[in-house]
Motif scaffolding. Structure first.
Motif, PDB file in Angstrom:
ATOM      1  N   GLU A 186       9.056   1.921  11.384  1.00  0.00           N
ATOM      2  CA  GLU A 186       8.977   3.208  12.073  1.00  0.00           C
ATOM      3  C   GLU A 186       7.669   3.901  11.732  1.00  0.00           C
ATOM      4  O   GLU A 186       7.316   4.901  12.333  1.00  0.00           O
ATOM      5  N   VAL A 187       7.013   3.390  10.733  1.00  0.00           N
ATOM      6  CA  VAL A 187       5.785   4.019  10.264  1.00  0.00           C
ATOM      7  C   VAL A 187       4.708   2.962  10.050  1.00  0.00           C
ATOM      8  O   VAL A 187       4.996   1.774  10.032  1.00  0.00           O
ATOM      9  N   SER A 188       3.480   3.421   9.914  1.00  0.00           N
ATOM     10  CA  SER A 188       2.404   2.523   9.530  1.00  0.00           C
ATOM     11  C   SER A 188       1.964   2.901   8.129  1.00  0.00           C
ATOM     12  O   SER A 188       2.195   4.024   7.697  1.00  0.00           O
ATOM     13  N   ALA A 189       1.339   1.969   7.439  1.00  0.00           N
ATOM     14  CA  ALA A 189       0.809   2.280   6.123  1.00  0.00           C
ATOM     15  C   ALA A 189      -0.645   1.856   6.065  1.00  0.00           C
ATOM     16  O   ALA A 189      -0.982   0.747   6.475  1.00  0.00           O
ATOM     17  N   ALA A 190      -1.499   2.751   5.615  1.00  0.00           N
ATOM     18  CA  ALA A 190      -2.906   2.433   5.481  1.00  0.00           C
ATOM     19  C   ALA A 190      -3.387   2.837   4.093  1.00  0.00           C
ATOM     20  O   ALA A 190      -2.809   3.707   3.454  1.00  0.00           O
ATOM     21  N   VAL A 191      -4.448   2.169   3.672  1.00  0.00           N
ATOM     22  CA  VAL A 191      -4.910   2.324   2.306  1.00  0.00           C
ATOM     23  C   VAL A 191      -5.938   3.452   2.215  1.00  0.00           C
ATOM     24  O   VAL A 191      -6.817   3.558   3.057  1.00  0.00           O
ATOM     25  N   LEU A 192      -5.809   4.301   1.231  1.00  0.00           N
ATOM     26  CA  LEU A 192      -6.737   5.420   1.064  1.00  0.00           C
ATOM     27  C   LEU A 192      -7.886   5.089   0.119  1.00  0.00           C
ATOM     28  O   LEU A 192      -8.941   5.686   0.184  1.00  0.00           O
ATOM     29  N   GLU A 193      -7.644   4.192  -0.786  1.00  0.00           N
ATOM     30  CA  GLU A 193      -8.694   3.709  -1.679  1.00  0.00           C
ATOM     31  C   GLU A 193      -8.372   2.243  -1.948  1.00  0.00           C
ATOM     32  O   GLU A 193      -7.297   1.792  -1.592  1.00  0.00           O
ATOM     33  N   ASP A 194      -9.280   1.505  -2.554  1.00  0.00           N
ATOM     34  CA  ASP A 194      -9.014   0.077  -2.775  1.00  0.00           C
ATOM     35  C   ASP A 194      -7.689  -0.076  -3.522  1.00  0.00           C
ATOM     36  O   ASP A 194      -7.489   0.521  -4.568  1.00  0.00           O
ATOM     37  N   THR A 195      -6.821  -0.874  -2.946  1.00  0.00           N
ATOM     38  CA  THR A 195      -5.453  -0.927  -3.434  1.00  0.00           C
ATOM     39  C   THR A 195      -4.960  -2.363  -3.529  1.00  0.00           C
ATOM     40  O   THR A 195      -5.242  -3.178  -2.655  1.00  0.00           O
ATOM     41  N   ARG A 196      -4.226  -2.639  -4.596  1.00  0.00           N
ATOM     42  CA  ARG A 196      -3.581  -3.950  -4.712  1.00  0.00           C
ATOM     43  C   ARG A 196      -2.121  -3.800  -4.312  1.00  0.00           C
ATOM     44  O   ARG A 196      -1.421  -2.930  -4.814  1.00  0.00           O
ATOM     45  N   VAL A 197      -1.712  -4.637  -3.382  1.00  0.00           N
ATOM     46  CA  VAL A 197      -0.334  -4.559  -2.924  1.00  0.00           C
ATOM     47  C   VAL A 197       0.320  -5.925  -3.071  1.00  0.00           C
ATOM     48  O   VAL A 197      -0.241  -6.938  -2.656  1.00  0.00           O
ATOM     49  N   SER A 224       3.138 -12.579  -3.601  1.00  0.00           N
ATOM     50  CA  SER A 224       1.688 -12.683  -3.622  1.00  0.00           C
ATOM     51  C   SER A 224       1.110 -11.290  -3.768  1.00  0.00           C
ATOM     52  O   SER A 224       1.788 -10.303  -3.514  1.00  0.00           O
ATOM     53  N   CYS A 225      -0.119 -11.234  -4.191  1.00  0.00           N
ATOM     54  CA  CYS A 225      -0.741  -9.927  -4.379  1.00  0.00           C
ATOM     55  C   CYS A 225      -2.084  -9.923  -3.671  1.00  0.00           C
ATOM     56  O   CYS A 225      -2.873 -10.844  -3.819  1.00  0.00           O
ATOM     57  N   ASN A 226      -2.328  -8.904  -2.863  1.00  0.00           N
ATOM     58  CA  ASN A 226      -3.573  -8.843  -2.111  1.00  0.00           C
ATOM     59  C   ASN A 226      -4.319  -7.562  -2.394  1.00  0.00           C
ATOM     60  O   ASN A 226      -3.719  -6.546  -2.700  1.00  0.00           O
ATOM     61  N   LEU A 227      -5.620  -7.657  -2.206  1.00  0.00           N
ATOM     62  CA  LEU A 227      -6.437  -6.455  -2.338  1.00  0.00           C
ATOM     63  C   LEU A 227      -6.736  -5.930  -0.941  1.00  0.00           C
ATOM     64  O   LEU A 227      -7.162  -6.677  -0.064  1.00  0.00           O
ATOM     65  N   TYR A 228      -6.447  -4.651  -0.718  1.00  0.00           N
ATOM     66  CA  TYR A 228      -6.782  -4.027   0.555  1.00  0.00           C
ATOM     67  C   TYR A 228      -7.920  -3.048   0.308  1.00  0.00           C
ATOM     68  O   TYR A 228      -7.902  -2.304  -0.668  1.00  0.00           O
ATOM     69  N   ARG A 229      -8.892  -3.076   1.217  1.00  0.00           N
ATOM     70  CA  ARG A 229     -10.008  -2.135   1.090  1.00  0.00           C
ATOM     71  C   ARG A 229      -9.649  -0.812   1.736  1.00  0.00           C
ATOM     72  O   ARG A 229      -8.757  -0.753   2.586  1.00  0.00           O
ATOM     73  N   LYS A 230     -10.384   0.197   1.368  1.00  0.00           N
ATOM     74  CA  LYS A 230     -10.153   1.525   1.919  1.00  0.00           C
ATOM     75  C   LYS A 230     -10.102   1.479   3.450  1.00  0.00           C
ATOM     76  O   LYS A 230     -10.992   0.926   4.087  1.00  0.00           O
ATOM     77  N   GLY A 231      -9.079   2.042   4.023  1.00  0.00           N
ATOM     78  CA  GLY A 231      -8.967   2.104   5.483  1.00  0.00           C
ATOM     79  C   GLY A 231      -8.159   0.967   6.085  1.00  0.00           C
ATOM     80  O   GLY A 231      -7.737   1.042   7.225  1.00  0.00           O
ATOM     81  N   ASP A 232      -7.962  -0.108   5.328  1.00  0.00           N
ATOM     82  CA  ASP A 232      -7.168  -1.229   5.843  1.00  0.00           C
ATOM     83  C   ASP A 232      -5.735  -0.801   6.099  1.00  0.00           C
ATOM     84  O   ASP A 232      -5.181   0.022   5.379  1.00  0.00           O
ATOM     85  N   VAL A 233      -5.156  -1.398   7.137  1.00  0.00           N
ATOM     86  CA  VAL A 233      -3.767  -1.095   7.444  1.00  0.00           C
ATOM     87  C   VAL A 233      -2.882  -2.202   6.858  1.00  0.00           C
ATOM     88  O   VAL A 233      -3.152  -3.387   7.049  1.00  0.00           O
ATOM     89  N   ILE A 234      -1.861  -1.808   6.115  1.00  0.00           N
ATOM     90  CA  ILE A 234      -0.981  -2.802   5.499  1.00  0.00           C
ATOM     91  C   ILE A 234       0.040  -3.285   6.516  1.00  0.00           C
ATOM     92  O   ILE A 234       0.283  -4.470   6.658  1.00  0.00           O
ATOM     93  N   PHE A 235       0.670  -2.350   7.217  1.00  0.00           N
ATOM     94  CA  PHE A 235       1.518  -2.756   8.338  1.00  0.00           C
ATOM     95  C   PHE A 235       1.504  -1.685   9.421  1.00  0.00           C
ATOM     96  O   PHE A 235       1.180  -0.535   9.159  1.00  0.00           O
ATOM     97  N   HIS A 236       1.822  -2.134  10.636  1.00  0.00           N
ATOM     98  CA  HIS A 236       1.760  -1.247  11.789  1.00  0.00           C
ATOM     99  C   HIS A 236       3.145  -0.852  12.250  1.00  0.00           C
ATOM    100  O   HIS A 236       4.073  -1.659  12.202  1.00  0.00           O
TER     101      HIS A 236
END
Lengths: 226, 236
Positions: free
Chosen positions: B100-111, B37-49
């Motif tokens: 071991e890490v978190s990932a957050a979006v810096l600009e609108d991103t499709r993941v 699946s493909c999702n749009l994350y907005r700036k600042g959203d966290v993809i995983f913790h």
């Protein structure tokens, strides 16, 4: 300590990544692997050297170094059970140097064999990948500790780390073979500041320094620093 | 379907050559394409913790992501920046451990998201994929090691210069060929360099005073790349 290491029966490989290979291939494996003893302060291999294979640490402690200009930075402390030179699988040369911190016993596995095993046994390939993951994790952790921890904390961590590997092998309080420059490199600080801090620890009677022997006397107090 | 912006198909994905699936055979690719699946994350959203168990593999389709670790004192440290095509969190998936890490979006991103079971199954069946993952792992290891060497041996000033050059390479330039096409906050930048925000700002203003760079809000304009390279002390 080394005597003890030498007494480990040859099935020590049961604990390492190669345990996942089948018994049948283990035969070819035992034939071509070679055990070696590395004295403290001896190089196992150097950065940029042609990679002939990977090494599995059976006993003792080693350190990985990276040479830049005239200075060497220590990357990590390697304990028994770790694999060294995993990047040999994909590249032609080693990307760091390895030196014995204490006397150590390693097991050499030639590159062609590793590649052959990897292609034949998927579990083995996955195990190697897992080992790589852990190596990356440890490296990242180290770079974080360089940023966030004070030099005192870093030294305490280092002392405890090295002391624990030695103690787990020989029970009684063992002396760490101590080279100021090396330890300073390990903790990422200058040798002078290292001596200053060690002196402070010594006054508090947490450690004992004698020439090039170092003993941890009060591990609890050191642990509290963290 | 290939032009469906909401869920782009893997077969026609232009970013695939950068990722782990670059040389996967067609059957596996079709399967992944149908299950992902493909999702749009907005700036600042966290993809995983950090600390969660991975449920699958994330792969960036477009946009920019920061991968960071939070220290015990609550400070973030950015380990790397990831762009289109790069996989995220594949290490935890392979090792079966927590993130071991978190990932957050810096600009609108499709993941894109590939379920764990599917990824692991494909991993076990395809030597192409394992080979590629192996390449990524060794590359990561190399990066992590050179980072330690940098931290231990380089001054903050050198590291700041290096980071600016890295940003230039990673994000590219705007049309005027001087401004780096990124707006990172000073704090993010400091976390990337591995220093305090105050120290970073001091180095930046020093560079500005010496007319090596210019600062316009969050944008960094490189005026003299040669001197910057010299300061950064890059040999390789």
């Amino acid at each position: 300590m080394l005597d003890k290491a030498q007494n480990i029966p040859t099935n020590a490989c049961d604990h390492c990544v190669f345990a996942s290979t089948t018994t049948e291939s283990k035969g070819s494996f035992s034939d071509s692997r070679k055990e070696m003893i590395i004295r403290s302060n001896d190089f196992l291999f150097k950065e940029g050297q042609l990679a002939m294979g990977i090494f599995c640490v059976e006993a003792g402690t080693l350190i990985t170094l990276k040479q830049a200009e005239s200075k060497a930075t220590v990357l990590n402390v390697i304990k028994p059970g770790h694999i060294l030179g995993t990047n040999a699988i994909t590249s032609a040369t080693y990307q760091y140097s390895v030196k014995g911190l204490t006397d150590a016993k390693v097991c050499f596995i030639p590159k062609p064999l590793v590649i052959k095993l990897m292609n034949e046994h998927l579990p083995f390939k996955l195990a190697i990948m897992k080992a790589l993951c852990q190596e990356i994790e440890a490296t990242q952790q180290k770079s974080l500790s360089l940023i966030y921890k004070s030099s005192k904390q870093r030294i305490a961590t280092l002392l405890l780390e090295v002391a624990s590997t030695i103690r787990s092998q020989s029970r009684e309080k063992a002396a760490i073979y101590f080279v100021p420059e090396e330890f300073a490199g390990l903790a990422g600080i200058a040798a002078k500041s290292l001596m200053k801090i060690l002196h402070e620890f010594e006054q508090k009677q947490w450690v004992q320094c004698q020439k090039n022997q170092l003993m941890v006397l009060n591990a609890n107090a050191l642990g509290k620093l963290l | 379907m290939s032009h469906n912006p909401k869920n782009p198909s893997c077969q026609t994905c232009g970013m695939r050559h950068k990722g782990v699936f670059s040389n996967l055979d067609r059957d596996n690719l079709t399967e992944i394409s149908s299950q992902k699946s493909c999702n749009l994350y907005r700036k600042g959203d966290v993809i995983f913790h950090e600390g969660n168990y991975p449920l699958g593999l994330f792969s960036i389709y477009s946009g920019k992501v920061k991968v960071f670790k939070t220290s015990e004192t609550g400070k973030d440290h950015i380990l790397r920046l990831a762009g289109a095509g790069e996989p995220l969190g594949y290490r935890s998936l392979v090792s079966g451990e927590k993130y071991e890490v978190s990932a957050a979006v810096l600009e609108d991103t499709r993941v894109c998201f590939i379920p764990k079971a599917l990824f692991l199954n494909t991993l076990q069946g395809s030597s192409n994929l394992t080979g590629r993952v192996m390449e990524f792992l060794t590359k990561d290891l190399k990066l992590a090691e050179s980072k330690i060497a940098d931290l231990a041996q380089k001054t903050v000033k050198e590291r700041v210069a290096e980071t600016i050059l890295m940003l230039k390479q990673f994000y590219g330039m705007e049309n005027d060929d001087k401004t780096i096409n990124v707006s990172l906050s000073r704090e993010d930048l400091a976390n990337l360099v591995g220093t305090a925000t105050e120290t970073l700002i001091r180095s930046l203003s020093e560079f500005k005073k010496n007319e090596i760079i210019d600062l316009k809000g969050k944008k960094i304009i490189i005026l003299n790349a040669k001197i910057l390279e010299k300061i950064a002390n890059i040999f390789d």
